[in-house]
Design a protein around this motif. Structure first.
Motif, PDB file in Angstrom:
ATOM      1  N   THR A 184      -4.583  -9.597  15.111  1.00 33.17           N
ATOM      2  CA  THR A 184      -5.703  -8.662  15.079  1.00 33.17           C
ATOM      3  C   THR A 184      -5.942  -8.318  13.614  1.00 33.17           C
ATOM      4  O   THR A 184      -5.071  -8.566  12.760  1.00 33.17           O
ATOM      5  N   PRO A 185      -7.092  -7.736  13.257  1.00 38.10           N
ATOM      6  CA  PRO A 185      -7.317  -7.361  11.857  1.00 38.10           C
ATOM      7  C   PRO A 185      -6.247  -6.412  11.308  1.00 38.10           C
ATOM      8  O   PRO A 185      -5.828  -6.545  10.151  1.00 38.10           O
ATOM      9  N   HIS A 186      -5.761  -5.470  12.110  1.00 35.76           N
ATOM     10  CA  HIS A 186      -4.702  -4.570  11.654  1.00 35.76           C
ATOM     11  C   HIS A 186      -3.395  -5.324  11.421  1.00 35.76           C
ATOM     12  O   HIS A 186      -2.702  -5.094  10.410  1.00 35.76           O
ATOM     13  N   GLN A 187      -3.073  -6.215  12.328  1.00 33.72           N
ATOM     14  CA  GLN A 187      -1.846  -7.003  12.174  1.00 33.72           C
ATOM     15  C   GLN A 187      -1.920  -7.886  10.938  1.00 33.72           C
ATOM     16  O   GLN A 187      -0.910  -8.100  10.253  1.00 33.72           O
ATOM     17  N   PHE A 188      -3.126  -8.390  10.646  1.00 36.70           N
ATOM     18  CA  PHE A 188      -3.279  -9.258   9.486  1.00 36.70           C
ATOM     19  C   PHE A 188      -3.074  -8.463   8.188  1.00 36.70           C
ATOM     20  O   PHE A 188      -2.453  -8.959   7.246  1.00 36.70           O
ATOM     21  N   ALA A 189      -3.576  -7.234   8.131  1.00 42.33           N
ATOM     22  CA  ALA A 189      -3.349  -6.389   6.957  1.00 42.33           C
ATOM     23  C   ALA A 189      -1.856  -6.132   6.756  1.00 42.33           C
ATOM     24  O   ALA A 189      -1.346  -6.186   5.626  1.00 42.33           O
ATOM     25  N   GLU A 190      -1.146  -5.899   7.854  1.00 44.67           N
ATOM     26  CA  GLU A 190       0.300  -5.687   7.767  1.00 44.67           C
ATOM     27  C   GLU A 190       1.012  -6.954   7.317  1.00 44.67           C
ATOM     28  O   GLU A 190       1.947  -6.906   6.509  1.00 44.67           O
ATOM     29  N   PHE A 191       0.573  -8.097   7.846  1.00 43.73           N
ATOM     30  CA  PHE A 191       1.148  -9.388   7.464  1.00 43.73           C
ATOM     31  C   PHE A 191       0.994  -9.630   5.960  1.00 43.73           C
ATOM     32  O   PHE A 191       1.910 -10.138   5.301  1.00 43.73           O
ATOM     33  N   LEU A 192      -0.157  -9.236   5.414  1.00 41.76           N
ATOM     34  CA  LEU A 192      -0.413  -9.427   3.984  1.00 41.76           C
ATOM     35  C   LEU A 192       0.172  -8.305   3.127  1.00 41.76           C
ATOM     36  O   LEU A 192       0.042  -8.334   1.908  1.00 41.76           O
ATOM     37  N   LYS A 193       0.800  -7.334   3.773  1.00 39.01           N
ATOM     38  CA  LYS A 193       1.436  -6.188   3.103  1.00 39.01           C
ATOM     39  C   LYS A 193       0.412  -5.338   2.338  1.00 39.01           C
ATOM     40  O   LYS A 193       0.682  -4.829   1.251  1.00 39.01           O
ATOM     41  N   ILE A 194      -0.769  -5.204   2.933  1.00 34.72           N
ATOM     42  CA  ILE A 194      -1.793  -4.322   2.374  1.00 34.72           C
ATOM     43  C   ILE A 194      -1.637  -2.952   3.026  1.00 34.72           C
ATOM     44  O   ILE A 194      -1.933  -2.777   4.205  1.00 34.72           O
ATOM     45  N   ASN A 195      -1.155  -1.995   2.258  1.00 34.90           N
ATOM     46  CA  ASN A 195      -0.998  -0.624   2.732  1.00 34.90           C
ATOM     47  C   ASN A 195      -1.950   0.276   1.947  1.00 34.90           C
ATOM     48  O   ASN A 195      -1.713   0.546   0.768  1.00 34.90           O
ATOM     49  N   PRO A 196      -3.025   0.745   2.563  1.00 39.22           N
ATOM     50  CA  PRO A 196      -4.004   1.561   1.826  1.00 39.22           C
ATOM     51  C   PRO A 196      -3.400   2.790   1.158  1.00 39.22           C
ATOM     52  O   PRO A 196      -3.917   3.266   0.141  1.00 39.22           O
ATOM     53  N   ASP A 197      -2.300   3.295   1.703  1.00 42.06           N
ATOM     54  CA  ASP A 197      -1.696   4.496   1.142  1.00 42.06           C
ATOM     55  C   ASP A 197      -0.957   4.236  -0.173  1.00 42.06           C
ATOM     56  O   ASP A 197      -0.508   5.185  -0.824  1.00 42.06           O
ATOM     57  N   ASP A 198      -0.819   2.971  -0.551  1.00 42.17           N
ATOM     58  CA  ASP A 198      -0.140   2.636  -1.800  1.00 42.17           C
ATOM     59  C   ASP A 198      -1.063   2.678  -3.021  1.00 42.17           C
ATOM     60  O   ASP A 198      -0.602   2.457  -4.147  1.00 42.17           O
ATOM     61  N   TYR A 199      -2.349   2.987  -2.815  1.00 47.91           N
ATOM     62  CA  TYR A 199      -3.316   2.882  -3.904  1.00 47.91           C
ATOM     63  C   TYR A 199      -3.845   4.245  -4.315  1.00 47.91           C
ATOM     64  O   TYR A 199      -4.098   5.114  -3.480  1.00 47.91           O
ATOM     65  N   VAL A 200      -3.980   4.407  -5.628  1.00 48.98           N
ATOM     66  CA  VAL A 200      -4.331   5.697  -6.208  1.00 48.98           C
ATOM     67  C   VAL A 200      -5.504   5.512  -7.157  1.00 48.98           C
ATOM     68  O   VAL A 200      -5.590   4.511  -7.882  1.00 48.98           O
ATOM     69  N   SER A 201      -6.421   6.475  -7.159  1.00 44.64           N
ATOM     70  CA  SER A 201      -7.608   6.419  -8.015  1.00 44.64           C
ATOM     71  C   SER A 201      -7.502   7.441  -9.142  1.00 44.64           C
ATOM     72  O   SER A 201      -6.995   8.553  -8.944  1.00 44.64           O
ATOM     73  N   PHE A 202      -8.030   7.052 -10.318  1.00 42.23           N
ATOM     74  CA  PHE A 202      -7.956   7.888 -11.510  1.00 42.23           C
ATOM     75  C   PHE A 202      -9.313   7.976 -12.195  1.00 42.23           C
ATOM     76  O   PHE A 202     -10.104   7.036 -12.165  1.00 42.23           O
ATOM     77  N   SER A 203      -9.546   9.110 -12.831  1.00 41.81           N
ATOM     78  CA  SER A 203     -10.703   9.287 -13.685  1.00 41.81           C
ATOM     79  C   SER A 203     -10.305  10.166 -14.852  1.00 41.81           C
ATOM     80  O   SER A 203      -9.140  10.574 -14.968  1.00 41.81           O
ATOM     81  N   SER A 204     -11.274  10.475 -15.727  1.00 47.05           N
ATOM     82  CA  SER A 204     -10.974  11.312 -16.887  1.00 47.05           C
ATOM     83  C   SER A 204     -12.203  12.106 -17.289  1.00 47.05           C
ATOM     84  O   SER A 204     -13.136  11.565 -17.888  1.00 47.05           O
ATOM     85  N   PHE A 205     -12.194  13.390 -16.956  1.00 51.06           N
ATOM     86  CA  PHE A 205     -13.266  14.294 -17.343  1.00 51.06           C
ATOM     87  C   PHE A 205     -12.683  15.653 -17.711  1.00 51.06           C
ATOM     88  O   PHE A 205     -11.567  15.995 -17.297  1.00 51.06           O
ATOM     89  N   THR A 206     -13.438  16.426 -18.476  1.00 52.53           N
ATOM     90  CA  THR A 206     -12.917  17.692 -18.993  1.00 52.53           C
ATOM     91  C   THR A 206     -13.292  18.898 -18.144  1.00 52.53           C
ATOM     92  O   THR A 206     -12.790  19.996 -18.396  1.00 52.53           O
TER      93      THR A 206
END
Length: 371
Positions: A184-206
């Protein structure tokens, strides 16, 4: 002696900035794994192309597998969320083709991923992506719901909206075969070790506190994604450290400047010089302060209008740093479709980036409260 020094400096400057030796010459310094440049066609789906490319590099980095994932599967699974957000905010929200890197992660969390071969996202008679008619129909549909709520807002409206998507993008698979196994699409993400919670976004403003998450106020942040705010020098340093460690980044940027050219394969921020010389001769560049970056953002000189994928670092013959940025406007442009973006341009014109949390130092994780 002072006069001689001034004359010598002038001659050196003339040599450096005015001779043919200063035609751009690049040397790769970091070249992380990435898939080939694609063309998003007549669509506003750069956010999906950039971040799926980023995830393909992540899969290669983590598992060693080379994979071609479907960009349009993510687009298909994001539109219903955009519609819901727009309708139940009674039209006081963004409904457009645009999105950000975290929208891809939200779609993966919700619906997984599929190989490109399993979902092309094309109508039966189409050979290239062109969403102009589809977007017009989707927009008219949700606007009609908002403007005539009592008459048209019924319990089946979301199914009707999805039917328009199916007409132009096709029905997405619920399961498929890959290397002899069914996923299934969810199983495929797990198979590829794609964990959305492992990713972090950054910016820079004052205008917001440093080292704290905040909701970035740009039109395409319809899902109210959070970004950690870093001082500008640390923002740039994290980008460099990540690339040097073998990570890549999905990032959003202003590309409306005359000194950004996909055709020339360059993005620079020169202090001075004639327009026709921008992409021919090395020019001194402006090194923005945090305050200048903020001012450009607040007066709309810098806007968020494109996402791309940073895969490496280069230097020119004078030692100036550039980023190797994979674009999604086709490979028949300079550098095979990549844009070499100067550090000066990145410092002023980038909006934000996403990276795997393992690229962060222990000290930065601790400061941000990231496990």
């Amino acid at each position: 002696m002072k006069k001689i020094t001034i004359i010598s400096s002038f001659l050196l400057s003339s040599i450096l900035w005015g001779q043919n030796i200063n035609e751009y010459q690049f040397t790769p310094i970091v070249n992380n794994d990435h898939t080939s440049v694609l063309n998003q066609g007549q669509t506003g789906t750069c956010w999906s192309y950039a971040t799926i490319s980023f995830l393909e590099s992540e899969v290669k980095r983590i598992t060693g597998k080379s994979i071609d994932l479907s960009e349009m599967y993510i687009v298909k699974n994001t539109y219903p969320d955009k519609a819901y957000n727009y309708v139940y905010r009674q039209g006081k929200a963004q409904f457009s083709e645009g999105g950000l890197a975290h929208d891809v992660m939200n779609a993966v969390r919700k619906g997984g991923v599929v190989p490109h071969a399993e979902y092309l996202g094309l109508s039966p008679d189409a050979e290239k992506h062109d969403h102009s008619i589809m977007v017009a129909k989707l927009t008219a549909y949700v606007e009609n719901l908002v403007n005539h709520q009592k008459a048209f807002l019924h319990e089946n409206w979301q199914k009707e909206f999805d039917a328009i998507l199916d007409e132009y993008l096709g029905k997405e698979p619920t399961s498929f075969q890959f290397e002899g196994k069914t996923y299934t699409p969810h199983q495929f993400a797990e198979f590829l070790k794609i964990n959305p919670d492992d990713y972090v976004s950054f910016s820079s403003f004052t205008h917001v506190p440093y080292y704290k998450p905040f909701v970035l106020s740009i039109p395409d942040n319809f899902s109210n994604g959070s970004f950690y705010n870093l001082p500008l020098d640390e923002y740039m340093q994290l980008m460099n450290d990540a690339l040097n460690k073998g990570f890549t980044l999905s990032f959003s940027s202003d590309v409306s400047e005359p000194t950004f050219s996909a055709k020339q394969g360059l993005a620079i921020l020169p202090l001075e010089g004639k327009k026709e010389d921008y992409f021919k001769v090395l020019l001194p560049e402006k090194w923005a302060t945090a305050e200048e970056r903020q001012k450009n953002f607040e007066n709309f000189t810098t806007v968020d209008d494109h996402l791309m994928h940073i895969t490496g670092i280069l230097k020119d013959q004078l030692g100036n740093q550039y980023y190797d940025v994979k674009n999604s406007w086709g490979s028949d442009l300079a550098n095979g479709g990549d844009v070499y973006m100067s550090a000066a341009f990145m410092r002023m014109k980038s909006i934000a980036f996403m990276v795997h949390k393992d690229a962060l130092s222990k000290d930065l994780k601790k400061k941000l409260g990231i496990q």
